[in-house]
Motif scaffolding. Structure first.
Motif, short mmCIF file in Angstrom:
data_model
loop_
_atom_site.label_atom_id
_atom_site.label_comp_id
_atom_site.label_asym_id
_atom_site.label_seq_id
_atom_site.Cartn_x
_atom_site.Cartn_y
_atom_site.Cartn_z
N UNK A 35 0.85 -1.19 0.00
CA UNK A 35 0.00 0.00 0.00
C UNK A 35 0.89 1.24 0.00
N UNK A 36 0.53 2.21 -0.87
CA UNK A 36 1.32 3.42 -1.06
C UNK A 36 0.46 4.64 -0.79
N UNK A 37 1.11 5.74 -0.40
CA UNK A 37 0.43 7.01 -0.21
C UNK A 37 1.12 8.10 -1.01
N UNK A 38 0.34 9.06 -1.52
CA UNK A 38 0.91 10.15 -2.33
C UNK A 38 1.09 11.38 -1.47
N UNK A 39 2.29 11.90 -1.44
CA UNK A 39 2.61 13.07 -0.64
C UNK A 39 2.36 14.36 -1.38
N UNK A 40 2.67 15.47 -0.71
CA UNK A 40 2.45 16.78 -1.29
C UNK A 40 3.30 17.07 -2.50
N UNK A 48 2.49 0.52 3.95
CA UNK A 48 2.23 -0.72 4.68
C UNK A 48 2.26 -1.91 3.72
N UNK A 49 2.34 -3.10 4.32
CA UNK A 49 2.40 -4.34 3.56
C UNK A 49 1.38 -5.33 4.13
N UNK A 50 0.58 -5.91 3.24
CA UNK A 50 -0.35 -6.98 3.63
C UNK A 50 0.26 -8.29 3.16
N UNK A 99 2.95 -4.61 14.11
CA UNK A 99 1.76 -5.33 13.65
C UNK A 99 1.17 -4.63 12.43
N UNK A 100 0.73 -5.41 11.45
CA UNK A 100 0.15 -4.83 10.26
C UNK A 100 -1.09 -4.03 10.61
N UNK A 101 -1.25 -2.88 9.94
CA UNK A 101 -2.43 -2.06 10.18
C UNK A 101 -3.65 -2.57 9.43
N UNK A 102 -3.49 -3.63 8.64
CA UNK A 102 -4.59 -4.21 7.89
C UNK A 102 -5.02 -5.53 8.52
#
Length: 216
Positions: A35-40, A48-50, A99-102
Protein backbone atom coordinates in the motif's frame (compact mmCIF):
# COMPACT_ATOMS: atom_id res chain seq x y z
CA UNK A 1 6.78 9.62 -9.13
CA UNK A 2 7.72 6.77 -6.80
CA UNK A 3 10.80 7.46 -4.70
CA UNK A 4 13.79 5.22 -5.38
CA UNK A 5 14.04 4.47 -1.67
CA UNK A 6 10.48 3.14 -1.71
CA UNK A 7 11.25 0.83 -4.62
CA UNK A 8 14.52 -0.57 -3.29
CA UNK A 9 12.99 -3.71 -1.78
CA UNK A 10 9.80 -4.03 -3.86
CA UNK A 11 9.53 -6.32 -6.89
CA UNK A 12 7.73 -5.47 -10.13
CA UNK A 13 3.95 -5.11 -9.52
CA UNK A 14 1.50 -7.32 -11.40
CA UNK A 15 -1.69 -5.37 -10.56
CA UNK A 16 -2.43 -1.82 -9.39
CA UNK A 17 -5.58 -0.34 -7.83
CA UNK A 18 -6.22 3.29 -6.80
CA UNK A 19 -8.59 4.44 -4.08
CA UNK A 20 -11.55 6.75 -4.73
CA UNK A 21 -9.52 9.95 -4.30
CA UNK A 22 -6.46 8.77 -6.19
CA UNK A 23 -4.13 9.53 -3.27
CA UNK A 24 -3.52 5.90 -2.28
CA UNK A 25 -2.75 2.86 -4.33
CA UNK A 26 -2.23 -0.82 -3.71
CA UNK A 27 0.05 -2.99 -5.81
CA UNK A 28 0.52 -6.74 -6.07
CA UNK A 29 4.08 -8.04 -5.93
CA UNK A 30 5.91 -11.14 -4.79
CA UNK A 31 6.15 -9.61 -1.29
CA UNK A 32 2.36 -9.42 -0.98
CA UNK A 33 0.02 -6.43 -1.25
CA UNK A 34 1.92 -3.15 -0.95
CA UNK A 35 0.00 0.00 0.00
CA UNK A 36 1.32 3.42 -1.06
CA UNK A 37 0.43 7.01 -0.21
CA UNK A 38 0.91 10.15 -2.33
CA UNK A 39 2.61 13.07 -0.64
CA UNK A 40 2.45 16.78 -1.29
CA UNK A 41 5.34 16.61 -3.76
CA UNK A 42 3.39 14.17 -5.96
CA UNK A 43 5.66 11.34 -4.80
CA UNK A 44 4.41 7.90 -3.83
CA UNK A 45 5.87 6.37 -0.68
CA UNK A 46 5.47 2.94 0.86
CA UNK A 47 3.08 2.90 3.85
CA UNK A 48 2.23 -0.72 4.68
CA UNK A 49 2.40 -4.34 3.56
CA UNK A 50 -0.35 -6.98 3.63
CA UNK A 51 1.20 -10.42 3.77
CA UNK A 52 -0.26 -13.14 1.56
CA UNK A 53 -0.16 -16.65 3.11
CA UNK A 54 2.59 -19.01 1.96
CA UNK A 55 1.58 -21.04 -1.05
CA UNK A 56 -0.78 -18.29 -2.26
CA UNK A 57 -0.52 -15.37 -4.64
CA UNK A 58 -2.66 -12.30 -5.17
CA UNK A 59 -4.05 -11.72 -8.67
CA UNK A 60 -6.46 -8.78 -8.41
CA UNK A 61 -7.23 -5.82 -6.12
CA UNK A 62 -10.11 -3.39 -5.61
CA UNK A 63 -10.73 -0.51 -3.17
CA UNK A 64 -14.16 0.06 -1.64
CA UNK A 65 -15.67 3.55 -1.47
CA UNK A 66 -14.08 5.54 1.41
CA UNK A 67 -17.53 5.91 2.99
CA UNK A 68 -16.86 2.41 4.38
CA UNK A 69 -13.32 3.16 5.52
CA UNK A 70 -10.12 1.83 3.98
CA UNK A 71 -11.23 -1.53 2.60
CA UNK A 72 -9.43 -3.69 0.04
CA UNK A 73 -10.67 -6.80 -1.73
CA UNK A 74 -8.05 -9.22 -3.04
CA UNK A 75 -8.39 -12.18 -5.38
CA UNK A 76 -6.13 -14.88 -3.96
CA UNK A 77 -5.05 -18.03 -5.77
CA UNK A 78 -3.63 -21.10 -4.06
CA UNK A 79 -0.61 -22.41 -5.93
CA UNK A 80 -1.91 -25.95 -5.32
CA UNK A 81 -5.28 -25.04 -6.85
CA UNK A 82 -8.40 -23.18 -5.78
CA UNK A 83 -9.09 -19.48 -5.26
CA UNK A 84 -10.75 -17.15 -2.78
CA UNK A 85 -11.59 -13.49 -2.21
CA UNK A 86 -10.19 -11.78 0.90
CA UNK A 87 -11.57 -8.59 2.43
CA UNK A 88 -9.03 -6.45 4.31
CA UNK A 89 -9.73 -3.39 6.48
CA UNK A 90 -7.20 -0.87 7.69
CA UNK A 91 -7.28 -0.23 11.43
CA UNK A 92 -6.81 3.23 12.86
CA UNK A 93 -4.78 2.04 15.85
CA UNK A 94 -2.62 -1.03 15.23
CA UNK A 95 -1.84 -3.11 18.28
CA UNK A 96 1.89 -2.48 18.02
CA UNK A 97 4.34 -0.77 15.65
CA UNK A 98 5.34 -4.17 14.28
CA UNK A 99 1.76 -5.33 13.65
CA UNK A 100 0.15 -4.83 10.26
CA UNK A 101 -2.43 -2.06 10.18
CA UNK A 102 -4.59 -4.21 7.89
CA UNK A 103 -6.88 -6.91 9.28
CA UNK A 104 -8.50 -9.77 7.36
CA UNK A 105 -12.25 -9.36 7.89
CA UNK A 106 -13.82 -11.93 5.56
CA UNK A 107 -12.97 -14.66 3.09
CA UNK A 108 -15.05 -16.19 0.30
CA UNK A 109 -14.00 -19.60 -1.01
CA UNK A 110 -16.64 -20.21 -3.71
CA UNK A 111 -14.39 -19.47 -6.70
CA UNK A 112 -13.07 -22.58 -8.48
CA UNK A 113 -10.86 -20.76 -10.96
CA UNK A 114 -8.63 -17.70 -10.57
CA UNK A 115 -10.33 -14.42 -9.67
CA UNK A 116 -9.80 -12.38 -12.83
CA UNK A 117 -11.59 -9.18 -11.75
CA UNK A 118 -13.08 -7.49 -8.67
CA UNK A 119 -15.30 -4.40 -8.47
CA UNK A 120 -17.04 -2.73 -5.54
CA UNK A 121 -20.35 -1.07 -6.35
CA UNK A 122 -20.95 2.68 -6.00
CA UNK A 123 -21.61 3.64 -2.38
CA UNK A 124 -25.30 4.35 -2.99
CA UNK A 125 -25.97 0.61 -3.29
CA UNK A 126 -24.11 -0.19 -0.08
CA UNK A 127 -21.05 -2.38 0.24
CA UNK A 128 -21.45 -4.80 -2.67
CA UNK A 129 -18.66 -6.66 -4.46
CA UNK A 130 -18.70 -8.47 -7.80
CA UNK A 131 -16.07 -11.16 -8.45
CA UNK A 132 -15.43 -12.58 -11.92
CA UNK A 133 -13.93 -16.06 -11.77
CA UNK A 134 -11.81 -18.05 -14.13
CA UNK A 135 -14.51 -20.73 -13.92
CA UNK A 136 -16.74 -18.42 -15.97
CA UNK A 137 -18.98 -17.44 -13.05
CA UNK A 138 -20.04 -14.02 -11.77
CA UNK A 139 -20.57 -13.82 -8.00
CA UNK A 140 -22.18 -10.94 -6.13
CA UNK A 141 -21.58 -10.40 -2.40
CA UNK A 142 -23.09 -7.86 -0.03
CA UNK A 143 -21.88 -6.86 3.42
CA UNK A 144 -24.61 -7.12 6.07
CA UNK A 145 -22.67 -5.18 8.71
CA UNK A 146 -20.66 -2.29 7.30
CA UNK A 147 -19.04 -1.44 10.66
CA UNK A 148 -17.28 -4.74 11.33
CA UNK A 149 -17.26 -6.08 7.73
CA UNK A 150 -17.32 -9.67 8.98
CA UNK A 151 -20.80 -10.72 7.83
CA UNK A 152 -21.22 -11.11 4.08
CA UNK A 153 -23.77 -12.92 1.98
CA UNK A 154 -23.51 -14.16 -1.58
CA UNK A 155 -26.56 -12.60 -3.23
CA UNK A 156 -26.15 -14.19 -6.63
CA UNK A 157 -23.96 -16.54 -8.63
CA UNK A 158 -24.53 -17.08 -12.31
CA UNK A 159 -22.71 -18.34 -15.37
CA UNK A 160 -22.20 -16.25 -18.49
CA UNK A 161 -24.08 -18.29 -21.05
CA UNK A 162 -22.92 -19.05 -24.56
CA UNK A 163 -25.27 -17.33 -26.98
CA UNK A 164 -25.79 -18.31 -30.58
CA UNK A 165 -27.17 -14.87 -31.40
CA UNK A 166 -27.76 -11.57 -29.61
CA UNK A 167 -30.97 -11.33 -27.57
CA UNK A 168 -33.27 -8.34 -27.40
CA UNK A 169 -32.40 -5.43 -25.12
CA UNK A 170 -34.57 -4.86 -22.05
CA UNK A 171 -34.43 -2.43 -19.14
CA UNK A 172 -32.17 -3.58 -16.30
CA UNK A 173 -33.62 -3.17 -12.82
CA UNK A 174 -30.63 -4.37 -10.86
CA UNK A 175 -28.99 -7.72 -10.22
CA UNK A 176 -30.53 -10.43 -8.05
CA UNK A 177 -30.54 -14.19 -7.61
CA UNK A 178 -32.49 -14.64 -10.86
CA UNK A 179 -30.03 -12.59 -12.92
CA UNK A 180 -30.42 -12.74 -16.68
CA UNK A 181 -28.59 -10.64 -19.25
CA UNK A 182 -30.18 -7.33 -20.14
CA UNK A 183 -28.39 -7.34 -23.48
CA UNK A 184 -25.80 -9.31 -25.39
CA UNK A 185 -23.36 -7.54 -27.69
CA UNK A 186 -21.52 -9.91 -30.02
CA UNK A 187 -21.98 -13.64 -30.05
CA UNK A 188 -20.86 -16.50 -27.80
CA UNK A 189 -19.84 -14.88 -24.53
CA UNK A 190 -17.19 -17.00 -22.82
CA UNK A 191 -14.66 -16.54 -20.03
CA UNK A 192 -15.21 -13.21 -18.25
CA UNK A 193 -12.07 -11.08 -18.02
CA UNK A 194 -13.48 -7.80 -16.65
CA UNK A 195 -16.57 -6.48 -14.86
CA UNK A 196 -17.82 -2.95 -14.21
CA UNK A 197 -20.83 -1.30 -12.53
CA UNK A 198 -22.66 1.69 -13.91
CA UNK A 199 -22.72 4.84 -11.75
CA UNK A 200 -26.10 4.02 -10.15
CA UNK A 201 -25.21 0.34 -9.51
CA UNK A 202 -28.28 -0.82 -11.42
CA UNK A 203 -26.43 -2.47 -14.30
CA UNK A 204 -23.34 -4.66 -14.43
CA UNK A 205 -21.25 -5.00 -17.60
CA UNK A 206 -18.99 -7.98 -18.19
CA UNK A 207 -16.49 -8.41 -21.03
CA UNK A 208 -15.26 -11.79 -22.19
CA UNK A 209 -12.10 -13.21 -23.72
CA UNK A 210 -13.60 -13.24 -27.22
CA UNK A 211 -14.58 -9.56 -27.05
CA UNK A 212 -18.23 -10.16 -26.11
CA UNK A 213 -19.96 -7.74 -23.71
CA UNK A 214 -22.99 -8.61 -21.56
CA UNK A 215 -25.15 -6.19 -19.60
CA UNK A 216 -26.90 -7.55 -16.51
Amino acid sequence: NVTSASLSNISVPTDVAYNHYGNRMATVSSEGIVVWGKGGAEEWTYTSLIQVPDGHRCLKLAWAHPEFGSVLAAGIQQLAGGSSVHIWQERDFPGSPDESSWQLRARFDEACGPVVDLRFSPADKGLWLVAAGGDGAIRLYSCLGTLELETWQMQSAFQVQHQAAPTSIRVSRGVDSSSVPAAHIKEEARLVVQAEWNMSATTLATSCENGAVCLW
